[in-house]
Write an enzyme that holds these catalytic residues in place. Sequence first.
Site, PDB file in Angstrom:
ATOM      1  N   VAL A  17       0.819  -1.217   0.000  1.00 43.82           N
ATOM      2  CA  VAL A  17       0.000   0.000   0.000  1.00 43.82           C
ATOM      3  C   VAL A  17       0.853   1.267   0.000  1.00 43.82           C
ATOM      4  CG1 VAL A  17      -1.967   1.122   1.058  1.00 43.82           C
ATOM      5  CG2 VAL A  17      -1.607  -1.322   1.438  1.00 43.82           C
ATOM      6  N   SER A  18       0.621   2.115  -1.009  1.00 43.85           N
ATOM      7  CA  SER A  18       1.395   3.342  -1.167  1.00 43.85           C
ATOM      8  C   SER A  18       0.521   4.566  -0.922  1.00 43.85           C
ATOM      9  CB  SER A  18       1.950   3.395  -2.594  1.00 43.85           C
ATOM     10  OG  SER A  18       2.405   4.702  -2.891  1.00 43.85           O
ATOM     11  N   PRO A  19       1.105   5.640  -0.364  1.00 45.23           N
ATOM     12  CA  PRO A  19       0.356   6.891  -0.197  1.00 45.23           C
ATOM     13  C   PRO A  19       0.480   7.790  -1.436  1.00 45.23           C
ATOM     14  CG  PRO A  19       2.509   7.153   0.778  1.00 45.23           C
ATOM     15  CD  PRO A  19       2.465   5.747   0.197  1.00 45.23           C
ATOM     16  N   ASP A  64       7.598   3.325  -4.830  1.00 41.15           N
ATOM     17  CA  ASP A  64       7.789   4.360  -3.815  1.00 41.15           C
ATOM     18  C   ASP A  64       9.260   4.740  -3.701  1.00 41.15           C
ATOM     19  OD1 ASP A  64       5.128   4.520  -3.139  1.00 41.15           O
ATOM     20  OD2 ASP A  64       5.280   3.049  -1.518  1.00 41.15           O
TER      21      ASP A  64
END
Length: 707
Positions: free
Chosen positions: A278-280, A396
């Site tokens: 999960v990436s922001p 990321d």
Amino acid sequence: MHWQASVILVALVTLCLSGVLWSCISAYQVGVGRADSTGPPVEIHFMGYANLKQVGRGLHLRQFARAFVVEDENHKRVAFVSVDAGMMGYGVKREVVKRLQARYGDIYTADNVVISGTHTHSAPGGFLMHLLYDISILGFVPQTFEALVQGCYLSIKRATDNMVDGRIFLSRTTILNVNINRSPTSYLRNPVEERAQYEHDVDKVLTQLRFVDSENTLLGAFNWYAVHPTSMNNTNKLVTSDNMGYASLLLEKEYNTNKVPGKGKFVGAFCSSNLGDVSPNIMGPKCSISGNDCDLLTSKCPQKEGECFASGPGRDMFESTEIIASRLADGALRLLNDNSQETTSREIVGELAYIHQFVDMPNYNGTTYNPLQRKLDKIRGCLPAMGYSFAAGTTDGPGAFSFEQGTITGNAMWNAVRDFIVPPTQEDISCHSPKPILLATGRATFPYEWQPKIVSTQLLKIGDLILAAVPGEFTTMAGRRLRNKISAVAVATGGKDTEVIIAGLSNIYTSYITTPEEYQAQRYEAASTIFGPNTHTIYMDVFEQLTKAMIRGERLPPGPAPPYMNDRMLSMNTGVIFDGHPIGKDFGFVKLQPKKSYQINETVVVTFIAGNPRNNLFPEKTYFAVERKINEERWKVAYTDASWETKFIWERVHLILGFSDIHIHWTIGTNTLPGEYRIRHFGNYKYILGGIFPYEGISNSFLVTED
Ligand SMILES: *[C@@H]1O[C@H](CO)[C@@H](O)[C@H](O)[C@H]1NC(C)=O
Ligand SMILES: *[C@@H]1O[C@H](CO)[C@@H](O)[C@H](O)[C@H]1NC(C)=O
Ligand SMILES: *[C@@H]1O[C@H](CO)[C@@H](O)[C@H](O)[C@H]1NC(C)=O
């Protein structure tokens, strides 16, 4: 127990259950606490991106440890800490428990204390004690280790000393627009029926535990949300707690009015969960030069189109951090301000329990039901190894060289390099298949273990809530499966409908855990699933046994303890040699004074002649203060080095003479009170003949005006 007492107790329980005396069913003692755990802000490599260029040069936000402690009527107690760190290492936890036991006896043990790292990628490393994880930091860093240990210890101590009669509530809310899946093609490998049960390919629910005292006064709020704190990218050199840490500071600011960051009674934490994939960086992966989308399977760009990385939603990484943090904090605040209780808020009731077991993963022998062939399969773990795609990095933070994600065939040159370090056996190769082994870390023993073989598995139960402390980064689906499993086993074992929270990166770090299906795709997360294709299946087994035993009140064998390696740590990091200053200009001398006046949105920059910040980390204090004049005698601290509005950058001016400068930046925000200000710097210098001494410097005062 006397029969009279039993009768009274039965009567009370009956009253409780009938709802007449409902406050008694949740008679907990609760306490929350916070402590500074900031590591050395300069000259030490950051833990997370494994980028050798990412060496600390200053500080943006301090790191904090935030703890809660709960005890029930039977004097069962659990403690949970979330710390702004890359992850947790067993050496750190062991030392924290040791200090707690020195203070409180055996109230605290490895079994009832969980320490979970938020996973910021912008904090100093060197605390994990496993060579692979400390190698990009150039080895062990005692100063980082001590700052984390003392911060975690103090946060639990403060929570313990603050314990009062209290109650706990659980609530949930959905927050969209803060996370995306960074390996969506891996996620698609999971069965279609399973995926159909979920709206998104990442979890978007924030789960909150709210702690109040008997007067209903808010003490603290702990929030779990699955997202990587990688809004700050691998070019950042200022220590920061990133999006999760800043969300905590924003939440705390609401309730600790007029306090500088990290001070005040209310504790608000954002804790890691199943954030593996999960990436922001929600604008998604793009090629840096062309702006085109990257190749979905390999996360690569054609030549001349640049590097593939994800960013957003802001114009730069600071703005992105601020936006993600604000959305997280707003979600948590929505729950706290919701008096209508229309959300799924409910009180947590019932007894506490906990269970812990060490598991030797490579030697794990078990069976699991294979739904495809409708039979029991033997499963075992592999010796730790990293696959090729690990070196590709993620969107990321892309890796060095030309490694691609999704690699399932090795390459002769890198295999030669690998075999020079330590060759994998035929058995390792088939055990990890289809992962091509880049590093056979489980076979490397020089100078000590490269990656753990023994992991920590642990559950804390507070009434009908179970916190599952997992030793790494579970991907979205890996986490969902584990939550569903624990909940189902709890119910089947006679527990009530049970809520399960995954507490990520807890107690010891073992990289990633994907589902067996995702493992086949061999993207970064799968290449970093170190015990092979059965890693997740083994955890499903182990946590099933833990849940059953905990609910039945049975004991399990503790398992083999991880090796003690503290006395063997290797470090290529040197300490501070000495600090010097130009003749006639002492430490604290202001080299660059502020202008006479500033307006909102301008940035004040002041430069002092400085010592090395590593001489003193100023825990619970600050390297500088922005002070506002109250009257002729009094100045009040308005901002510290932990404030979002400020930064410091340290610069080595002359290596041989040991000269250095500290540049202090303060961006004047919209809410700043007009008036007269000054900047004070506090430091320590190391004298050439030995000894560390304090110094101080004060800038000229300046005006902040409204127009
Ligand atoms: C990191 O973010 C900055 C903007 O703050 C941007 O200029 C840079 O290209 C980004 N680099 C990577 C590798 O993401
Ligand atoms: C699992 O099996 C292997 C091979 O038979 C054996 O060496 C090992 O000790 C077993 N592990 C455990 C935990 O029983
Ligand atoms: C300061 O900057 C913010 C954001 O860019 C802007 O909205 C605001 O109007 C600015 N304030 C002043 C006084 O210039």
